[in-house]
Design a protein around this motif. Structure first.
Motif, PDB file in Angstrom:
ATOM      1  N   GLU A   1       2.574  -1.809   8.889  1.00  0.00           N
ATOM      2  CA  GLU A   1       1.498  -1.773   9.874  1.00  0.00           C
ATOM      3  C   GLU A   1       1.878  -0.873  11.040  1.00  0.00           C
ATOM      4  OE1 GLU A   1      -0.533  -5.339  10.942  1.00  0.00           O
ATOM      5  OE2 GLU A   1       0.270  -6.422   9.232  1.00  0.00           O
ATOM      6  N   ASP A   2       0.866  -0.279  11.657  1.00  0.00           N
ATOM      7  CA  ASP A   2       1.104   0.585  12.808  1.00  0.00           C
ATOM      8  C   ASP A   2       1.776  -0.184  13.940  1.00  0.00           C
ATOM      9  OD1 ASP A   2       0.276   3.135  12.113  1.00  0.00           O
ATOM     10  OD2 ASP A   2      -1.826   2.681  12.481  1.00  0.00           O
ATOM     11  N   VAL A   3       2.710   0.458  14.589  1.00  0.00           N
ATOM     12  CA  VAL A   3       3.384  -0.108  15.754  1.00  0.00           C
ATOM     13  C   VAL A   3       3.233   0.881  16.900  1.00  0.00           C
ATOM     14  CG1 VAL A   3       5.616  -0.721  16.741  1.00  0.00           C
ATOM     15  CG2 VAL A   3       5.035  -1.468  14.431  1.00  0.00           C
ATOM     16  N   ALA A   4       2.765   0.398  18.034  1.00  0.00           N
ATOM     17  CA  ALA A   4       2.583   1.265  19.204  1.00  0.00           C
ATOM     18  C   ALA A   4       3.919   1.386  19.938  1.00  0.00           C
ATOM     19  CB  ALA A   4       1.520   0.679  20.131  1.00  0.00           C
ATOM     20  N   VAL A   5       4.565   2.523  19.787  1.00  0.00           N
ATOM     21  CA  VAL A   5       5.856   2.752  20.431  1.00  0.00           C
ATOM     22  C   VAL A   5       5.616   3.277  21.842  1.00  0.00           C
ATOM     23  CG1 VAL A   5       8.035   4.005  20.285  1.00  0.00           C
ATOM     24  CG2 VAL A   5       6.878   3.246  18.191  1.00  0.00           C
ATOM     25  N   PRO A   6       6.287   2.697  22.843  1.00  0.00           N
ATOM     26  CA  PRO A   6       6.046   3.127  24.223  1.00  0.00           C
ATOM     27  C   PRO A   6       6.611   4.510  24.506  1.00  0.00           C
ATOM     28  CG  PRO A   6       7.886   1.589  24.138  1.00  0.00           C
ATOM     29  CD  PRO A   6       7.297   1.638  22.749  1.00  0.00           C
ATOM     30  N   GLY A   7       6.048   5.167  25.505  1.00  0.00           N
ATOM     31  CA  GLY A   7       6.550   6.469  25.918  1.00  0.00           C
ATOM     32  C   GLY A   7       5.428   7.452  26.133  1.00  0.00           C
ATOM     33  N   ASP A   8       5.686   8.474  26.950  1.00  0.00           N
ATOM     34  CA  ASP A   8       4.689   9.511  27.219  1.00  0.00           C
ATOM     35  C   ASP A   8       5.391  10.871  27.205  1.00  0.00           C
ATOM     36  OD1 ASP A   8       2.421  10.868  27.859  1.00  0.00           O
ATOM     37  OD2 ASP A   8       2.512  10.408  30.013  1.00  0.00           O
ATOM     38  N   PRO A   9       5.399  11.552  26.057  1.00  0.00           N
ATOM     39  CA  PRO A   9       4.753  11.128  24.810  1.00  0.00           C
ATOM     40  C   PRO A   9       5.584  10.067  24.088  1.00  0.00           C
ATOM     41  CG  PRO A   9       5.916  13.169  24.457  1.00  0.00           C
ATOM     42  CD  PRO A   9       6.039  12.882  25.931  1.00  0.00           C
ATOM     43  N   ALA A  10       4.905   9.296  23.232  1.00  0.00           N
ATOM     44  CA  ALA A  10       5.608   8.275  22.461  1.00  0.00           C
ATOM     45  C   ALA A  10       6.520   8.940  21.436  1.00  0.00           C
ATOM     46  CB  ALA A  10       4.603   7.368  21.757  1.00  0.00           C
ATOM     47  N   PRO A  11       7.734   8.434  21.256  1.00  0.00           N
ATOM     48  CA  PRO A  11       8.618   9.008  20.240  1.00  0.00           C
ATOM     49  C   PRO A  11       8.057   8.763  18.838  1.00  0.00           C
ATOM     50  CG  PRO A  11       9.547   6.979  21.120  1.00  0.00           C
ATOM     51  CD  PRO A  11       8.354   7.304  21.962  1.00  0.00           C
ATOM     52  N   PRO A  12       8.328   9.656  17.900  1.00  0.00           N
ATOM     53  CA  PRO A  12       7.814   9.476  16.543  1.00  0.00           C
ATOM     54  C   PRO A  12       8.413   8.247  15.876  1.00  0.00           C
ATOM     55  CG  PRO A  12       9.393  11.277  16.615  1.00  0.00           C
ATOM     56  CD  PRO A  12       9.141  10.881  18.032  1.00  0.00           C
ATOM     57  N   SER A  13       7.601   7.583  15.066  1.00  0.00           N
ATOM     58  CA  SER A  13       8.079   6.387  14.370  1.00  0.00           C
ATOM     59  C   SER A  13       7.483   6.336  12.976  1.00  0.00           C
ATOM     60  CB  SER A  13       7.707   5.124  15.147  1.00  0.00           C
ATOM     61  OG  SER A  13       6.297   4.972  15.224  1.00  0.00           O
ATOM     62  N   ALA A  14       8.190   5.692  12.072  1.00  0.00           N
ATOM     63  CA  ALA A  14       7.742   5.495  10.696  1.00  0.00           C
ATOM     64  C   ALA A  14       7.886   4.018  10.359  1.00  0.00           C
ATOM     65  CB  ALA A  14       8.567   6.351   9.737  1.00  0.00           C
ATOM     66  N   THR A  15       6.883   3.459   9.701  1.00  0.00           N
ATOM     67  CA  THR A  15       6.907   2.042   9.361  1.00  0.00           C
ATOM     68  C   THR A  15       6.859   1.868   7.852  1.00  0.00           C
ATOM     69  OG1 THR A  15       4.487   1.813   9.455  1.00  0.00           O
ATOM     70  CG2 THR A  15       5.719   1.459  11.506  1.00  0.00           C
TER      71      THR A  15
ATOM     72  N   GLU B   1       0.857  -1.184   0.000  1.00  0.00           N
ATOM     73  CA  GLU B   1       0.000   0.000   0.000  1.00  0.00           C
ATOM     74  C   GLU B   1       0.890   1.230   0.000  1.00  0.00           C
ATOM     75  OE1 GLU B   1      -2.964   1.538   3.343  1.00  0.00           O
ATOM     76  OE2 GLU B   1      -3.737  -0.200   2.251  1.00  0.00           O
ATOM     77  N   PRO B   2       0.540   2.263  -0.746  1.00  0.00           N
ATOM     78  CA  PRO B   2       1.428   3.422  -0.849  1.00  0.00           C
ATOM     79  C   PRO B   2       1.762   4.023   0.515  1.00  0.00           C
ATOM     80  CG  PRO B   2      -0.321   3.553  -2.473  1.00  0.00           C
ATOM     81  CD  PRO B   2      -0.668   2.407  -1.576  1.00  0.00           C
ATOM     82  N   ILE B   3       2.971   4.546   0.619  1.00  0.00           N
ATOM     83  CA  ILE B   3       3.398   5.238   1.818  1.00  0.00           C
ATOM     84  C   ILE B   3       2.653   6.568   1.914  1.00  0.00           C
ATOM     85  CG2 ILE B   3       5.366   6.424   2.885  1.00  0.00           C
ATOM     86  CD1 ILE B   3       7.154   4.262   1.737  1.00  0.00           C
ATOM     87  N   GLY B   4       2.212   6.875   3.104  1.00  0.00           N
ATOM     88  CA  GLY B   4       1.475   8.112   3.311  1.00  0.00           C
ATOM     89  C   GLY B   4       2.380   9.275   3.654  1.00  0.00           C
ATOM     90  N   ALA B   5       1.803  10.264   4.319  1.00  0.00           N
ATOM     91  CA  ALA B   5       2.548  11.477   4.662  1.00  0.00           C
ATOM     92  C   ALA B   5       3.699  11.148   5.612  1.00  0.00           C
ATOM     93  CB  ALA B   5       1.612  12.485   5.312  1.00  0.00           C
ATOM     94  N   PRO B   6       4.817  11.849   5.491  1.00  0.00           N
ATOM     95  CA  PRO B   6       5.953  11.590   6.379  1.00  0.00           C
ATOM     96  C   PRO B   6       5.641  11.975   7.818  1.00  0.00           C
ATOM     97  CG  PRO B   6       6.348  13.539   5.069  1.00  0.00           C
ATOM     98  CD  PRO B   6       5.116  12.915   4.513  1.00  0.00           C
ATOM     99  N   VAL B   7       6.343  11.334   8.731  1.00  0.00           N
ATOM    100  CA  VAL B   7       6.238  11.627  10.157  1.00  0.00           C
ATOM    101  C   VAL B   7       7.352  12.607  10.515  1.00  0.00           C
ATOM    102  CG1 VAL B   7       6.317  10.655  12.480  1.00  0.00           C
ATOM    103  CG2 VAL B   7       5.279   9.342  10.605  1.00  0.00           C
TER     104      VAL B   7
END
Length: 225
Positions: free
Chosen positions: A156-170, A14-20
């Motif tokens: 697929e989305d990955v839930a990265v731990p943290g408060d706030p969670a650090p930004p991630s790209a998959t 599936e195409p990559i969406g907007a950058p993080v």
């Protein structure tokens, strides 16, 4: 990047969406020195059963650091940076990598790069995503000259731990050669001035729960005092 697990044409990409975007003012201290950064990488205890550390060809096996002719290439050439170690794609203060092999032609790779500050890390985080977005489809050959076709799509989305969670790209990269397709599910995370990239490769797409566990462990190691 947007997450996804399939599209309407049956290709599985599936195409990559907007950058993080990573925060250029995120708190954190650079991890200086390759050895210090290597100490934060995943170990066998963090992995699913059956995985073992892959020996370093030079340090562990004594092989020539400059082997014979290499016929590998990509077209366009810049797409050779897809999933390449972060220090090949940028200029960090320190870098480290570790690779593991598992059952059924599976592998897990992690590399990290630490920058002088979070602004430099944010720039590198953006640059990696630009390369992925520009290389949705490309071709090439491996070191032995065999042709490979590549497709790069959303992971697929990955839930990265943290408060706030650090930004991630998959992202998911499909590599097809000689009728065999390998799937590489990768997650790039920005933890302050340090980036880490975790890649799970196999003949089937990686289990999202397994990838999440690996990323959780990787971030926890970077956050450890």
């Amino acid at each position: 990047m947007a997450a996804g697990c399939g599209d309407d044409d049956g290709t599985g990409a599936e195409p990559i969406g907007a950058p993080v975007t990573a925060n250029p003012e995120a708190p954190g201290t650079p991890i200086l020195g390759d050895d210090a950064l290597a100490a934060t990488l995943l170990d066998v205890a963090d992995l699913p059963p059956g995985f073992v550390a892959q020996p370093d060809p030079v340090a562990d096996l004594g092989l020539d650091p400059e082997p014979g002719p290499d016929d590998s290439r990509t077209d366009p050439a810049q797409c050779g940076d897809v999933l390449a170690p972060l220090d090949r794609q940028s200029d960090p203060e320190s870098a480290a990598a570790r690779a593991f092999t598992g059952p059924g032609f599976t592998s897990i790779d992690q590399d990290s790069a630490s920058y002088g500050d979070s602004a430099a890390a944010a720039d590198a985080f953006a640059a990696v995503q630009r390369t992925l977005a520009e290389c949705s489809e490309y071709s090439g050959t491996d070191a032995d000259g065999y042709s490979i076709e590549y497709r790069v799509g959303a992971g697929e989305d990955v839930a990265v731990p943290g408060d706030p969670a650090p930004p991630s790209a998959t992202v998911r990269v499909e590599s097809t050669s000689e009728g065999i397709t390998l799937y590489s599910d990768a997650v790039l995370v920005a933890v302050g001035p340090t980036l880490t990239q975790v890649v799970v490769t196999g003949t089937e797409p990686a289990d999202s729960g397994e990838v999440t566990d690996l990323v959780d462990a990787a971030v926890a190691r970077l956050d450890a005092p």
